[in-house]
Design a protein around this motif. Structure first.
Motif, mmCIF file in Angstrom:
data_model
loop_
_atom_site.group_PDB
_atom_site.id
_atom_site.type_symbol
_atom_site.label_atom_id
_atom_site.label_comp_id
_atom_site.label_asym_id
_atom_site.label_seq_id
_atom_site.Cartn_x
_atom_site.Cartn_y
_atom_site.Cartn_z
ATOM 1 N N ASP A 41 39.964 31.109 40.655
ATOM 2 C CA ASP A 41 40.589 32.010 41.728
ATOM 3 C C ASP A 41 42.190 32.220 41.327
ATOM 4 N N MET A 42 42.722 31.390 40.614
ATOM 5 C CA MET A 42 44.090 31.569 40.128
ATOM 6 C C MET A 42 43.986 31.718 38.543
ATOM 7 N N VAL A 43 44.815 32.629 37.918
ATOM 8 C CA VAL A 43 44.836 32.841 36.606
ATOM 9 C C VAL A 43 46.190 33.092 36.007
ATOM 10 N N SER A 44 46.331 33.185 34.799
ATOM 11 C CA SER A 44 47.855 33.355 34.276
ATOM 12 C C SER A 44 47.373 34.150 33.007
ATOM 13 N N ALA A 45 48.515 34.756 32.742
ATOM 14 C CA ALA A 45 48.392 36.003 31.490
ATOM 15 C C ALA A 45 48.409 35.118 30.072
ATOM 16 N N ASN A 46 49.184 33.744 30.314
ATOM 17 C CA ASN A 46 49.104 33.257 29.129
ATOM 18 C C ASN A 46 48.940 31.766 29.525
ATOM 19 N N PRO A 47 47.534 30.977 29.522
ATOM 20 C CA PRO A 47 47.680 29.684 30.113
ATOM 21 C C PRO A 47 48.046 28.666 29.264
ATOM 22 N N ALA A 48 48.549 28.973 27.906
ATOM 23 C CA ALA A 48 48.711 28.042 26.823
ATOM 24 C C ALA A 48 50.194 27.539 26.994
ATOM 25 N N VAL A 49 51.000 28.391 27.558
ATOM 26 C CA VAL A 49 52.462 28.072 27.732
ATOM 27 C C VAL A 49 52.587 26.578 28.813
ATOM 28 N N GLU A 50 53.594 26.029 28.393
ATOM 29 C CA GLU A 50 53.729 24.907 29.618
ATOM 30 C C GLU A 50 54.255 25.376 30.836
ATOM 31 N N ASP A 51 55.031 26.074 31.053
ATOM 32 C CA ASP A 51 55.195 26.600 32.428
ATOM 33 C C ASP A 51 54.744 27.894 32.938
ATOM 34 N N ARG A 55 48.698 33.375 38.975
ATOM 35 C CA ARG A 55 48.509 34.677 39.904
ATOM 36 C C ARG A 55 47.084 34.691 40.571
ATOM 37 N N PRO A 56 46.996 35.248 41.778
ATOM 38 C CA PRO A 56 45.529 35.435 42.180
ATOM 39 C C PRO A 56 44.822 36.425 41.333
ATOM 40 N N LYS A 57 43.494 36.080 41.101
ATOM 41 C CA LYS A 57 42.659 36.845 40.033
ATOM 42 C C LYS A 57 42.660 38.274 40.520
ATOM 43 N N GLY A 58 42.322 38.570 41.805
ATOM 44 C CA GLY A 58 42.426 40.079 42.391
ATOM 45 C C GLY A 58 43.783 40.708 41.775
ATOM 46 N N PHE A 59 44.894 40.098 42.110
ATOM 47 C CA PHE A 59 45.931 40.720 41.653
ATOM 48 C C PHE A 59 46.148 40.953 40.131
ATOM 49 N N MET A 60 45.752 40.264 39.203
ATOM 50 C CA MET A 60 45.608 40.494 37.744
ATOM 51 C C MET A 60 44.554 41.400 37.306
ATOM 52 N N ILE A 61 43.515 41.500 37.980
ATOM 53 C CA ILE A 61 42.275 42.493 37.741
ATOM 54 C C ILE A 61 43.071 43.680 37.923
ATOM 55 N N ALA A 62 43.573 43.899 39.433
ATOM 56 C CA ALA A 62 44.137 45.091 39.578
ATOM 57 C C ALA A 62 45.347 45.626 38.692
ATOM 58 N N LEU A 63 46.178 44.918 38.381
ATOM 59 C CA LEU A 63 47.277 45.176 37.346
ATOM 60 C C LEU A 63 46.689 45.787 36.120
ATOM 61 N N HIS A 64 45.849 44.936 35.496
ATOM 62 C CA HIS A 64 45.250 45.508 34.287
ATOM 63 C C HIS A 64 44.376 46.584 34.377
ATOM 64 N N ALA A 65 43.564 46.840 35.425
ATOM 65 C CA ALA A 65 42.809 47.975 35.706
ATOM 66 C C ALA A 65 43.846 49.305 35.977
ATOM 67 N N GLY A 66 44.962 49.110 36.603
ATOM 68 C CA GLY A 66 45.766 50.101 36.765
ATOM 69 C C GLY A 66 46.485 50.623 35.656
ATOM 70 N N LEU A 67 46.876 49.770 34.865
ATOM 71 C CA LEU A 67 47.536 50.096 33.531
ATOM 72 C C LEU A 67 46.491 50.762 32.549
ATOM 73 N N LEU A 68 45.339 50.491 32.608
ATOM 74 C CA LEU A 68 44.175 50.989 31.847
ATOM 75 C C LEU A 68 44.047 52.487 32.630
ATOM 76 N N SER A 69 43.713 52.685 33.829
ATOM 77 C CA SER A 69 43.616 53.694 34.537
ATOM 78 C C SER A 69 44.802 54.909 34.350
ATOM 79 N N PHE A 70 46.147 54.355 34.307
ATOM 80 C CA PHE A 70 47.339 55.282 34.120
ATOM 81 C C PHE A 70 47.094 55.663 32.826
ATOM 82 N N PHE A 71 46.849 55.010 31.773
ATOM 83 C CA PHE A 71 46.942 55.730 30.571
ATOM 84 C C PHE A 71 45.443 56.399 30.189
#
Length: 105
Positions: A41-51, A55-71
């Motif tokens: 349910d909650m994901v990160s762009a880089n889970p390996a960092v300490e801090d 973010r919600p998975k729907g937001f991250m999927i929409a963010l990446h899909a929107g970037l791909l759709s734009f280009f």
């Protein structure tokens, strides 16, 4: 008269821009479906960092899909600009890296 660089690539991209749209659309849809089905349910762009910032998975999927759709749209609209093709390829790579990092593979 100025010589155009990568003329054969630009000609091929302009000729096959429908196929490019189809390929990037299919890859984006498959990545979104995999992400929606397998990510927590909650994901990160880089889970390996300490801090890391979760973010919600729907937001991250929409963010990446929107970037791909734009280009992808920009490649279809202006197929002779190779920068948009590069952006679409990098968008797919970012989407796949986000999936890879959060699925724990």
């Amino acid at each position: 008269m100025r010589r155009e660089r990568f003329k054969s690539w630009k000609d091929a991209l302009e000729k096959n821009r429908g196929m490019v749209l189809y390929v990037f659309g299919t890859i984006g849809a498959l990545c979104a479906l995999v992400g929606w089905g397998l990510l927590p349910d909650m994901v990160s762009a880089n889970p390996a960092v300490e801090d890391m910032v979760l973010r919600p998975k729907g937001f991250m999927i929409a963010l990446h899909a929107g970037l791909l759709s734009f280009f992808t749209f920009m490649v279809w609209r202006r197929p002779r600009e190779l920068a948009y093709l590069t952006g679409a390829i990098l968008s797919v790579a970012l989407f796949l890296m986000m999936l890879f990092a959060n699925l724990g593979m």
